[in-house]
Every structure is written in structure tokens, then in C-alpha cells.
Enzyme design. Structure first.
Site, mmCIF file in Angstrom:
data_model
loop_
_atom_site.group_PDB
_atom_site.id
_atom_site.type_symbol
_atom_site.label_atom_id
_atom_site.label_comp_id
_atom_site.label_asym_id
_atom_site.label_seq_id
_atom_site.Cartn_x
_atom_site.Cartn_y
_atom_site.Cartn_z
ATOM 1 N N CYS A 143 -10.264 15.416 -46.314
ATOM 2 C CA CYS A 143 -11.727 15.580 -46.360
ATOM 3 C C CYS A 143 -12.485 14.752 -45.330
ATOM 4 C CB CYS A 143 -12.239 15.244 -47.758
ATOM 5 S SG CYS A 143 -11.594 16.329 -49.035
ATOM 6 N N GLU A 147 -9.575 21.484 -43.261
ATOM 7 C CA GLU A 147 -8.200 21.717 -43.704
ATOM 8 C C GLU A 147 -8.002 23.195 -44.004
ATOM 9 O OE1 GLU A 147 -8.052 19.101 -47.212
ATOM 10 O OE2 GLU A 147 -7.844 20.949 -48.330
ATOM 11 N N HIS A 199 -18.319 10.217 -49.587
ATOM 12 C CA HIS A 199 -17.616 11.484 -49.820
ATOM 13 C C HIS A 199 -17.763 11.882 -51.292
ATOM 14 C CE1 HIS A 199 -14.829 14.686 -49.937
ATOM 15 N NE2 HIS A 199 -13.946 14.030 -50.674
#
Lengths: 349, 131
Positions: A113, A81, A235
Site C-alpha cells: 500500500c 499492486e 495509511h
């Protein structure tokens, strides 16, 4: 057999501690450290960005895949990003730097993400379909948090690169699964410098729902359960969420620990769970089963199951391992230097 | 900073592509069209080594406009392990730790950006080997 034939990571040298950020904003550092499960984070220097870190991570991946001729890499997908350009791909520069041009397909991915695992997902599919011989999936970010926001304590920089192929595979990909809904928990509007988020809304209906949905769907599809895995990577937006979601799913802290980099690295966004996979591969043995589940706000998760092969013993030490990069050669900087490096100071043009 | 100039230099700046005279063995970086020694024009492409040693260095304290935010920063002459020499920025190094003979490796970095809206120029810098 299709899977990972080379992998590598890259972590910038500079670090800033939670205490250093907290003192500028009058915040209570122990509370933030406890609340986020985080001590410090990596910081890119002005000459490091998603492109440069992707090149270095890919050079490490090529060291661990020495049989891969870059000219035979048929696709490169970088998830981030923080692509340096709004219009102009990052992947073309990385492909040129490793000598993979011009016969190659390239696209830049964005999905908060989870953009890194998207790239891995697509190249895996292309290799499995025999449309390409090798493919590169990269997750990299120099993420930004607004000054004083909780995200500023965690938004970090790093990259992980994976070469997928079907010869000399070091980790076979056994199964994949994706889980996605429209959930506006975190976003950045066009022309905006810093992202915004929904505070606690980023937890239960966002991170936890999608990771559990993806992990459960993946295990059901593969006919497996948590005890079948040696390691699992989720994550890592902070140091606590991965442990909590692991417990919800029935995994132990020991299965999570090797890939949990966030307490000392921060959240490297698209690089986060992919870097956890590199760190786990660094200590894995042939036969180990690894689950990887990413999360990207907006929101969705990609899941993978890998089985490590004998090849890992031949290539593991051909490049620096991820924990070594995390624990060594650090340079701590103060908030002023950090603000300068991250472009947070208004200067005359 | 013209995009065309950056584009022309991609092979040497991104991939350290040099060339070598087959008659004298001399390596040229950036690559030359003609060897000035034997006037040979059949130069062979070679990829330079990515590790080397600092032969000399200086510290830039009054920098050109594109680099003022980076000052003070070191620039060095590096002898690569294959014998070729190049001049480049030494990144990731504190000025007080610089030494002639210091081992370095090549890293891919951003060299400069053309203001806030122009192109980024990427290429090689060297960083100290601490591993």
C-alpha cells in the site's frame, strides 16, 4: 521551493455495503462495521482499472496545475499492486493519454500500500535535484480481497495523482523520511489472485511499528511535534487504525478527520493515504502544515511534511474535490454484480 | 485484436486528436489525410472538447463476443461542445436514465481485452455529467 503544483483524485461510482458482503458469508455485519470502522467501499466496473483511474486522477491534477505543459513532465511513476499487466508498464499508457510522451522517464512501483508515496518520493527528489522540471507521482489500486476474508470488506478502488515542480507550488514539501524493515505481514505470491495476510500480526509489529517509526523520525528530523501540524494523514487499511496510531503519536481526531476517507471509501491500497492528502488539501488554507505517513506491508512507511501556500486558493476548485466524489453519484450494487465486476466468477473462456 | 492496430489509433483513442480542414473548417474524427470537400491535404491537428450532448443512442443487447459480459450497454452519437460528433459507449449510465440531450463528459476507460492473455485496448467513453 519544491512541492506539489497540481493534485487530483478519482473514485469509481459503484459502492457495496458491508451488510451486502456479510449476508453472503453468514457474517455479522454490525461486528464487521464496528471492528473495521467501515460502512461501505468503492468498486471498479470492468472497464476501470489502475490505468484508467490514474489517467482521470491525473487529468484532475492537470486542471489544478494549468500552467504545466504535459510535454515538460520528465518522469511518471505509478505505484500499485494491481497493475493491469504483469509485464508492460501502466505508466506508458497514462503518459500517452495526457500527451507527455516521448521525452519522459517511466517506471511502475510496487510495495503493497505504499507504492503511491514511493512515486511521490522519487519525483520530489528528481525535481529537487533539478533533473526534471515536473514529475508525476500516482497511487492507484483496484485491490482484491479473497471471498469471505476480512479484506473483502475493505479492499477498494481509487487513485490520487500529484504533479511535483518548483513554480506555482500549492504545497511546499519541507521534509521527507522513510522507515523500513523486512516484516512479512501481507503478501501475494507470483500467479496468485488473492493476497494473504498474517491476521493480527498486521497490527503492532507491522502497521503501528512502521508508522510510528516513520512519523517520529520525520518529526525529529524536522524539529517538529504533533501540535505543530494542522492535519495529518496516515495509511487507512480500515477506519480504526489511523485514529489509534494518531492517538499513540499524540495527534487529535480533528487533525486526522479531513483525510480519513476509509469509512466510506474502503482501503484503496496504494491510493489510500495519497487520496487522504487530496481530501485534506481540498479544505486546507495557506500556511497549514500537513503530515503524510503511508504504510506498505512487507513493510515500510514514507513520510512527508507539506506547507500549503497561497496558490491553493486559486486552484482548489478547478477540479472536483475528493469528498464530493466520495459522497455523490453513488450506485450501490449487490454481491452478484460485485462478484461479476471483480472477476470472482468462473466463466467459460 | 492486433496490438499494432491499437497502437496506431492511440492519438485519437487516448487523446481525442482530430484534424480540421483550414478551407472548409470541417473537423474530422478519426483524422483524415484528405478533406473530401475541398481535397485539401494540409489538415490542421485539433484536440476535441471533452464535454458534449447525446444526440442519439441505442442499447446493445446481443453483443459481439468481446462485449457479451457488458450487455445490455448503451452506445450513442455524441455532439461535442466544439461541434464534432463521435460514436462511443455511454458508461456509468443506467439504461432507464438515458435521454437525448443528456450532458456527458469524456472519460478514459478500458474498451476491451483480448481474452485473458492478450492486450487491453483503452480509449474514450462518455459518462453522464451529474456534478
Amino acid at each position: 521551493m519544491v512541492g506539489i503544483v497540481g493534485y487530483g483524485a478519482y473514485i469509481p461510482r459503484c459502492r457495496i455495503k458491508v451488510e451486502e458482503i456479510a449476508k453472503v458469508w453468514g457474517a455479522d455485519a454490525p461486528s464487521y462495521k464496528r471492528g473495521l470502522g467501515l460502512q461501505e467501499k468503492s468498486v471498479p466496473q470492468p472497464d476501470q482499472d489502475t490505468i484508467t483511474m490514474s489517467v482521470e486522477a491525473t487529468k484532475n491534477a492537470l486542471k489544478r496545475g494549468p500552467h504545466v505543459d504535459p510535454k515538460k513532465i520528465g518522469a511518471i511513476y505509478i505505484g500499485s499492486e494491481s497493475h493491469p499487466y504483469a509485464v508492460k508498464p501502466s505508466g506508458t499508457t497514462v503518459a500517452e493519454a495526457i500527451g507527455a510522451t516521448p521525452d519522459i522517464h517511466c517506471a511502475d512501483f510496487e510495495f503493497a500500500c505504499k507504492a503511491g508515496t514511493e512515486g511521490m518520493f522519487v519525483v520530489y527528489g528528481l525535481v529537487k535535484a533539478a533533473l526534471i522540471e515536473y514529475g508525476l507521482g500516482i497511487g492507484a489500486d483496484t485491490s482484491q480481497g479473497a471471498p469471505g476474508d476480512a479484506l473483502e470488506y475493505s479492499a477498494a478502488a481509487g487513485a490520487a495523482s500529484f504533479i511535483f515542480g518548483n513554480d506555482k507550488v500549492l504545497a511546499e514539501c519541507n521534509e521527507t523520511f522513510s522507515f523500513m524493515t523486512d516484516t512479512p505481514d501481507f503478501w501475494r505470491r507470483e500467479q496468485e489472485f488473492y493476497p494473504r495476510h498474517g491476521g493480527r500480526f498486521t497490527g503492532q509489529p507491522a502497521y503501528f511499528k512502521h508508522i510510528t517509526g516513520c512519523a517520529e523520525g520525520l518529526m525529529k528530523k524536522a524539529g517538529t511535534e504533533p501540535k505543530d501540524f494542522d492535519y495529518v494523514i496516515f495509511h487507512q487499511p480500515n477506519g480504526k487504525f489511523p485514529q489509534r496510531v494518531g492517538k499513540m503519536l499524540g495527534f487529535t481526531p480533528e487533525q486526522i478527520e479531513p483525510g480519513l476517507l476509509c469509512p466510506l471509501l474502503g482501503n484503496t491500497y496504494s491510493g489510500s493515504s495519497p487520496m487522504g492528502l487530496t481530501s485534506t488539501l481540498d479544505i486546507s488554507k495557506p500556511g497549514d502544515k500537513i503530515m503524510l505517513v503511508s504504510y506498505g506491508s512487507g513493510a515500510g512507511s514514507d513520510g512527508f511534511i507539506f506547507t500549503v501556500t497561497e496558490r491553493i486558493n486559486e486552484v482548489r476548485d478547478l477540479a472536483l474535490n475528493t469528498r464530493y466524489m466520495l459522497d455523490n453519484n453513488k450506485r450501490y450494487i449487490d454481491y452478484g454484480t460485485y462478484a461479476k465486476y471483480r472477476g470472482k466468477i468462473l466463466t467459460a473462456e | 485484436m492486433f496490438p499494432a492496430r491499437i497502437w496506431r489509433e492511440i492519438p485519437q483513442r487516448y487523446r481525442l486528436e482530430a484534424n480540421r480542414c483550414p478551407q472548409t473548417g470541417e473537423i474530422y474524427f478519426p483524422p483524415r489525410l484528405v478533406c473530401p470537400e475541398g481535397k485539401c491535404v494540409e489538415l490542421e491537428p485539433v484536440k476535441l472538447a471533452e464535454t458534449g450532448t447525446v444526440e442519439s443512442f441505442t442499447v446493445i443487447r446481443v453483443a459481439p463476443s468481446a462485449f457479451t459480459d457488458e450487455a445490455p450497454y448503451p452506445v450513442g452519437i455524441v455532439k461535442l461542445d466544439d461541434g464534432a460528433k463521435m460514436m462511443c459507449q455511454i458508461a456509468d449510465a443506467q439504461i432507464e436514465e438515458l435521454k437525448i440531450g443528456m450532458k456527458v463528459k469524456i472519460e478514459f476507460r478500458k474498451i476491451q481485452s483480448d481474452g485473458k492473455a492478450g492486450v487491453h485496448a483503452y480509449g474514450y467513453k462518455c459518462v453522464p455529467v451529474r456534478d
